[in-house]
Design a protein around this motif. Structure first.
Motif, mmCIF file in Angstrom:
data_model
loop_
_atom_site.group_PDB
_atom_site.id
_atom_site.type_symbol
_atom_site.label_atom_id
_atom_site.label_comp_id
_atom_site.label_asym_id
_atom_site.label_seq_id
_atom_site.Cartn_x
_atom_site.Cartn_y
_atom_site.Cartn_z
ATOM 1 N N ILE A 1 72.589 -2.785 -3.151
ATOM 2 C CA ILE A 1 72.593 -3.284 -4.522
ATOM 3 C C ILE A 1 72.614 -4.814 -4.466
ATOM 4 N N VAL A 2 71.715 -5.436 -5.193
ATOM 5 C CA VAL A 2 71.606 -6.897 -5.202
ATOM 6 C C VAL A 2 72.157 -7.416 -6.527
ATOM 7 N N ILE A 3 73.103 -8.355 -6.445
ATOM 8 C CA ILE A 3 73.792 -8.867 -7.637
ATOM 9 C C ILE A 3 73.636 -10.389 -7.701
ATOM 10 N N HIS A 4 73.219 -10.880 -8.860
ATOM 11 C CA HIS A 4 73.108 -12.330 -9.020
ATOM 12 C C HIS A 4 74.461 -12.902 -9.424
ATOM 13 N N VAL A 5 74.763 -14.085 -8.893
ATOM 14 C CA VAL A 5 76.060 -14.729 -9.125
ATOM 15 C C VAL A 5 75.805 -16.094 -9.773
ATOM 16 N N PRO A 6 75.679 -16.135 -11.106
ATOM 17 C CA PRO A 6 75.435 -17.417 -11.779
ATOM 18 C C PRO A 6 76.675 -18.313 -11.712
ATOM 19 N N TYR A 7 76.448 -19.609 -11.704
ATOM 20 C CA TYR A 7 77.582 -20.533 -11.608
ATOM 21 C C TYR A 7 77.294 -21.764 -12.458
ATOM 22 N N LYS A 8 78.110 -21.962 -13.468
ATOM 23 C CA LYS A 8 78.041 -23.130 -14.350
ATOM 24 C C LYS A 8 76.610 -23.414 -14.808
ATOM 25 N N ASP A 9 76.082 -24.556 -14.429
ATOM 26 C CA ASP A 9 74.771 -24.970 -14.937
ATOM 27 C C ASP A 9 73.624 -24.622 -14.004
ATOM 28 N N ALA A 10 73.866 -23.679 -13.090
ATOM 29 C CA ALA A 10 72.808 -23.299 -12.136
ATOM 30 C C ALA A 10 71.653 -22.641 -12.882
ATOM 31 N N ASP A 11 70.480 -22.711 -12.293
ATOM 32 C CA ASP A 11 69.280 -22.124 -12.874
ATOM 33 C C ASP A 11 69.338 -20.600 -12.682
ATOM 34 N N VAL A 12 69.769 -19.897 -13.750
ATOM 35 C CA VAL A 12 69.953 -18.452 -13.670
ATOM 36 C C VAL A 12 68.626 -17.744 -13.405
ATOM 37 N N LYS A 13 67.554 -18.255 -14.036
ATOM 38 C CA LYS A 13 66.249 -17.622 -13.879
ATOM 39 C C LYS A 13 65.807 -17.645 -12.413
ATOM 40 N N GLU A 14 66.064 -18.759 -11.748
ATOM 41 C CA GLU A 14 65.680 -18.876 -10.341
ATOM 42 C C GLU A 14 66.471 -17.880 -9.479
ATOM 43 N N ILE A 15 67.754 -17.726 -9.800
ATOM 44 C CA ILE A 15 68.595 -16.777 -9.055
ATOM 45 C C ILE A 15 68.099 -15.340 -9.282
ATOM 46 N N ILE A 16 67.785 -15.022 -10.542
ATOM 47 C CA ILE A 16 67.300 -13.680 -10.861
ATOM 48 C C ILE A 16 65.975 -13.402 -10.153
ATOM 49 N N ASN A 17 65.109 -14.380 -10.133
ATOM 50 C CA ASN A 17 63.825 -14.213 -9.428
ATOM 51 C C ASN A 17 64.051 -13.949 -7.938
ATOM 52 N N ALA A 18 65.032 -14.656 -7.367
ATOM 53 C CA ALA A 18 65.340 -14.446 -5.947
ATOM 54 C C ALA A 18 65.868 -13.032 -5.710
ATOM 55 N N CYS A 19 66.686 -12.521 -6.658
ATOM 56 C CA CYS A 19 67.206 -11.147 -6.541
ATOM 57 C C CYS A 19 66.061 -10.138 -6.600
ATOM 58 N N SER A 20 65.165 -10.324 -7.551
ATOM 59 C CA SER A 20 64.037 -9.403 -7.701
ATOM 60 C C SER A 20 63.140 -9.428 -6.467
ATOM 61 N N ALA A 21 62.916 -10.627 -5.913
ATOM 62 C CA ALA A 21 62.086 -10.755 -4.709
ATOM 63 C C ALA A 21 62.751 -10.076 -3.518
ATOM 64 N N THR A 22 64.074 -10.191 -3.450
ATOM 65 C CA THR A 22 64.822 -9.561 -2.354
ATOM 66 C C THR A 22 64.693 -8.036 -2.424
ATOM 67 N N VAL A 23 64.839 -7.497 -3.641
ATOM 68 C CA VAL A 23 64.700 -6.042 -3.828
ATOM 69 C C VAL A 23 63.303 -5.593 -3.417
ATOM 70 N N LYS A 24 62.296 -6.322 -3.839
ATOM 71 C CA LYS A 24 60.917 -5.942 -3.509
ATOM 72 C C LYS A 24 60.686 -5.961 -1.999
ATOM 73 N N THR A 25 61.184 -7.006 -1.334
ATOM 74 C CA THR A 25 61.033 -7.105 0.118
ATOM 75 C C THR A 25 61.651 -5.892 0.817
ATOM 76 N N LEU A 26 62.854 -5.511 0.378
ATOM 77 C CA LEU A 26 63.553 -4.382 1.004
ATOM 78 C C LEU A 26 62.858 -3.058 0.686
ATOM 79 N N CYS A 27 62.481 -2.869 -0.569
ATOM 80 C CA CYS A 27 61.830 -1.614 -0.976
ATOM 81 C C CYS A 27 60.483 -1.427 -0.285
ATOM 82 N N ASP A 28 59.754 -2.529 -0.103
ATOM 83 C CA ASP A 28 58.443 -2.444 0.550
ATOM 84 C C ASP A 28 58.550 -1.926 1.977
ATOM 85 N N LEU A 29 59.739 -2.076 2.567
ATOM 86 C CA LEU A 29 59.935 -1.621 3.944
ATOM 87 C C LEU A 29 60.786 -0.356 4.014
#
Length: 514
Positions: free
Chosen positions: A320-348
């Motif tokens: 399970i991949v969980i995004h951890v937003p922090y203060k003024d961090a770019d949440v969208k960028e973190i979410i995109n990284a989570c989605s990319a991580t899931v895709k990488t793992l699922c593809d294999l």
């Protein structure tokens, strides 16, 4: 016993209170368990299987709704077992749920063993049925009249069929989800052979598949062995089983059974064939089954005070991949990284999902997925993005490790393999620590009081086993034989039975059981 008397525990349907913080994020209280595994095992187990979203209690006592989290495990086991038996040329079939009383009564020993558990259909609408119809507790009597019809000559053999179905066994106290329910799912194989040698060989081949199911998939150690005459399948020649053990309760669990039925059912149902010499003879038969009980055993062995702990091989979600937003961090960028991580793992081929809900805090999500037993959690926050890494947290031991994105797939695969093996090793270590060798009655009674899995020399006499049952009967149940292991320790000449003092013939596991 786990599950009390089958009524829904007070906390089983507890819905956690939800409050909203000033930022609009939900904070859920009461997400954790209220009972501990060591403190109140029965209530703990009920909480784990409900809060872990495996089952829901149903309005009819002893019946349970199997939720998708459970059915995913069942399907994974089925996807292992079904191809294996197809390699053995065992075909899939389906027989009706209902059986007539006349057919049910044909094999007296068999039906006497099941009679208290048989449910009957006695009405249709407002009318009483002229002849009540039974609901199958098992399918020997359902199937074998048709084996008699289909088998005529040696070329019709072997006949090897398996069905995936439900059965109903009604009469009992202390229903327990998965372990002891009025309706359950299982596979049941029914085979017929020309010779006893063929039947004997298959019994052990199937038993080995059951061992693999428990040890390689559910990470639960089991003992392969033979049941006593008192504990064997009613109407059968002999029964083999895989036996598990729950250290916290000191109880054995019959994990799955593979029976040689001999020629008893063939005689009752006239399953005869003409052999190569033109002579008429009876077939040799087997039956074998494992059920959703397997899932309950897994929960009892591996679960902890945070909830389920699932072996990676059978978990619907392995990561399970969980995004951890922090203060003024770019949440969208973190979410995109989570989605990319899931895709990488699922593809294999890794079963991965992301929990991107923004109305729950990361901490709440950690607890939620820990409760559901997901083997590996990956956290991605702004620091992880900056360092081009993820943080991985193991469910089984809480170990945390930072993984460079470049090594993600290899490291995750390695961790999942390690978790699977580690869970088996830890379970085996705990089980083995409970095994107590006893040689006298006093040692036996002491070990039983200490919730041990007892290995004792036995004279293999039915009356002696009955006496042991009678002498140990109490509020928490009597001791009985679990199995005589195929892997027998040396039995020195002159060794005496722990209970009767007569010459011992074998080593046998004893204990209380579910």
């Amino acid at each position: 016993m786990a599950g009390g008397k089958g009524d829904k525990p007070a906390n089983a349907n507890k819905s956690a209170a939800v409050a909203k913080s000033s930022k609009g994020r939900k904070k859920e209280t009461g997400l954790g368990l209220t009972n501990t595994k060591d403190g109140n095992f029965g209530e703990w187990y009920s909480e784990v299987v409900t809060n872990g979203e495996m089952i829901e209690y149903y309005e009819i006592s002893g019946c349970y709704i199997l939720r998708p989290w459970t059915m995913a495990i069942w399907e994974i086991m089925q996807n292992f077992f079904d191809p294996e038996i197809k390699k053995m040329n065992i075909k899939t079939c389906y027989f009706p749920l209902f059986v007539s009383n006349n057919v049910l009564q044909k094999e007296k020993d068999h039906i006497e063993g099941f009679a208290p558990e048989v449910a009957w259909v006695t009405r249709s609408g407002d009318s009483d049925l002229e002849v009540p119809i039974a609901i199958r507790p098992t399918s020997e009597t359902v199937m074998y009249p048709y084996y008699s019809k289909w088998i005529r000559g040696h070329r019709d053999l072997p006949l090897k069929l398996n069905q995936w179905c439900n059965v109903v066994r009604w009469e009992f106290s202390n229903p327990t989800p998965f372990i002891r329910s009025r309706e359950f799912l299982w596979q049941e194989g029914h085979t017929a052979f020309a010779t006893k040698e063929e039947a004997d060989t298959e019994v052990l081949e199937i038993l080995e598949l059951y061992r693999r199911l428990y040890e390689e998939y559910l990470a639960v150690p089991v003992v392969k062995g033979k049941k006593s005459e008192l504990e064997k399948f009613a109407g059968g020649l002999y029964t083999t089983s895989v036996e598990a053990f729950i250290p916290n309760t000191g109880r054995g669990v019959q994990g799955a059974t593979s029976h040689c039925l001999g020629q008893n059912f063939a005689k009752m149902f006239e399953i005869n064939f003409e052999d190569e010499k033109g002579e008429k003879t009876m077939v040799w038969q087997n039956s074998w089954a494992y059920s959703t009980r397997t899932i309950g055993v897994m929960v009892m062995v591996h679960g902890d005070d945070k909830g389920l702990v699932l072996p990676p091989k059978v978990s619907a979600v392995q990561v399970i991949v969980i995004h951890v937003p922090y203060k003024d961090a770019d949440v969208k960028e973190i979410i995109n990284a989570c989605s990319a991580t899931v895709k990488t793992l699922c593809d294999l081929g890794i079963r991965a999902e992301a929990d991107l809900r923004e109305n729950y805090s990361p901490g709440w999500k950690y607890s939620h997925w820990e409760m559901k037993g997901v083997p590996l959690r990956i956290e991605i926050g702004p620091k992880d993005l900056a360092n081009n890494q993820v943080r991985a947290v193991r469910r089984d031991n809480g170990e945390k490790v930072d993984i460079p994105m470049a090594d993600l797939v290899d490291k995750v695969k390695g961790m999942l393999d390690n978790i699977q093996q580690s869970m088996f090793d830890v379970a085996k270590q705990k089980r083995d620590a409970c095994i107590q060798v006893t040689r006298t009655w006093d040692e036996f009674v002491e070990a039983l009081g200490q919730k041990k899995l007892i290995l004792a020399p036995w004279c293999d006499e039915e009356e002696v086993e009955k006496e042991v049952k009678a002498k140990t009967k109490g509020e928490i149940g009597a001791a009985k034989t679990l199995c005589s292991p195929f892997d027998q320790p040396e039995l020195p000449e002159g060794t005496l039975c722990f209970a009767s003092g007569k010459p011992a013939k074998k080593w046998t596991y004893w204990g209380r059981s579910y």
